[in-house]
Scaffold this motif. Sequence first.
Motif, mmCIF file in Angstrom:
data_model
loop_
_atom_site.group_PDB
_atom_site.id
_atom_site.type_symbol
_atom_site.label_atom_id
_atom_site.label_comp_id
_atom_site.label_asym_id
_atom_site.label_seq_id
_atom_site.Cartn_x
_atom_site.Cartn_y
_atom_site.Cartn_z
ATOM 1 N N HIS A 12 -37.105 -16.088 9.923
ATOM 2 C CA HIS A 12 -38.510 -16.423 10.127
ATOM 3 C C HIS A 12 -39.320 -15.150 10.360
ATOM 4 C CE1 HIS A 12 -36.936 -16.844 14.438
ATOM 5 N NE2 HIS A 12 -37.764 -15.812 14.500
ATOM 6 N N GLY A 55 -33.153 -22.436 17.592
ATOM 7 C CA GLY A 55 -34.015 -21.281 17.434
ATOM 8 C C GLY A 55 -34.116 -20.458 18.699
ATOM 9 N N GLY A 123 -40.156 -19.251 16.732
ATOM 10 C CA GLY A 123 -38.705 -19.238 16.592
ATOM 11 C C GLY A 123 -38.150 -20.567 16.118
ATOM 12 N N GLN A 124 -38.929 -21.639 16.282
ATOM 13 C CA GLN A 124 -38.561 -22.943 15.747
ATOM 14 C C GLN A 124 -39.670 -23.557 14.885
ATOM 15 O OE1 GLN A 124 -37.339 -23.991 19.774
ATOM 16 N NE2 GLN A 124 -35.474 -24.867 18.942
ATOM 17 N N SER A 182 -32.725 -20.963 12.857
ATOM 18 C CA SER A 182 -33.858 -20.124 12.474
ATOM 19 C C SER A 182 -33.781 -18.776 13.180
ATOM 20 C CB SER A 182 -35.169 -20.836 12.836
ATOM 21 O OG SER A 182 -36.296 -20.076 12.477
ATOM 22 N N GLY A 183 -33.792 -17.683 12.387
ATOM 23 C CA GLY A 183 -33.787 -16.355 12.990
ATOM 24 C C GLY A 183 -33.088 -15.322 12.137
ATOM 25 N N GLU A 272 -30.716 -12.848 17.058
ATOM 26 C CA GLU A 272 -31.045 -14.204 16.623
ATOM 27 C C GLU A 272 -29.967 -14.816 15.731
ATOM 28 O OE1 GLU A 272 -35.877 -14.503 16.517
ATOM 29 O OE2 GLU A 272 -34.914 -13.522 14.805
ATOM 30 N N THR A 275 -28.293 -18.195 16.270
ATOM 31 C CA THR A 275 -28.740 -19.496 15.764
ATOM 32 C C THR A 275 -27.985 -19.875 14.493
ATOM 33 O OG1 THR A 275 -30.582 -18.625 14.423
ATOM 34 C CG2 THR A 275 -31.013 -19.057 16.757
#
Length: 325
Positions: A12, A55, A123-124, A182-183, A272, A275
Amino acid sequence: MTEIVLGVGASHSTLMNTHWEKTLHKDRAERFRDALRTARDELAAARPDTVILVGSNHFRGFWLDLIPSFTIGVGECVASGESGTPKGPQPVDVPLARHIANSLVEGGRFDVAFSARLQIDHGQSHAIQYLLDGLDVEIVPLVVNVFAPPLPTLERCEQLGHAIRETVLAFPEGRRVAVVGSGGLSHRLPWPDWREPHGDDEEFMVGGWLNGRENWQDYDARRREIIRAAEAALNPGFDDEFLTLVERGQTHRITEYTTEALEKTAGNGAQELRTWLLTAALLDHAPARRLAYEPMPEWLTGMGVAVLDPASSTPHTAPAAERQP
């Protein structure tokens, strides 16, 4: 019967929303955006009722006054709406969320935190914007602490993924469940270790993280300036190796990295990848298809998308000894 029907891992970046016209590598950006659309279409085709949305949080829903390692949203969920991402209440599958939280705690597996009024950020919500666009689904938001050390270890994240998988498959009400992580991938944010800030910018950032619960927007303008002034620090070689592990159903091998080694190799933003690891474990490490990888220095991030389909082949579950770092 409850089943897990699909998984997606995707990077993201809010700079997709705020700096698209200033993006130099438009061809790369468009390929990445197209891959998100493809992943969204595959999610739609899988017909999930619920998406477990794994996330991070960038100090717009959590602050240094309280940072759990893992938090499950079990009631209201509100997106902060920064940088053109969705804003406002999001639909939560409350029965499934509470089943997961209860089962983890009562089963003695994980003492996860829970929130009956969870605020999420890009993040989400970036995944909601691009991967869940137009889908009639509820979510179970799972927030992983990846920015405020001490961080949960990568191995612990994988263990949580397996534990949640067991609880989901045991849910008696019946659901078709997809999972989105997500990340990542490699990137370095101009963010300090909150325990040792150096200089005015770092002290400002830590001050916002500590004091921003009621007024985080007041910190955003300068915070964005600090981020935009940062130089990109990508590691495409690492990103390719990681995505190859995901494709082979061997995402568990990222647990060979310590937190410090991962940051040294791929930047603090690569934390991240927890995730993606959680998502892969929830899919029992089903092999994936890589839809895109594009190094995007303008967005400070290596941008990747992969789809994990448990129906495509036999999942790979590594022996316990192989999963040891």
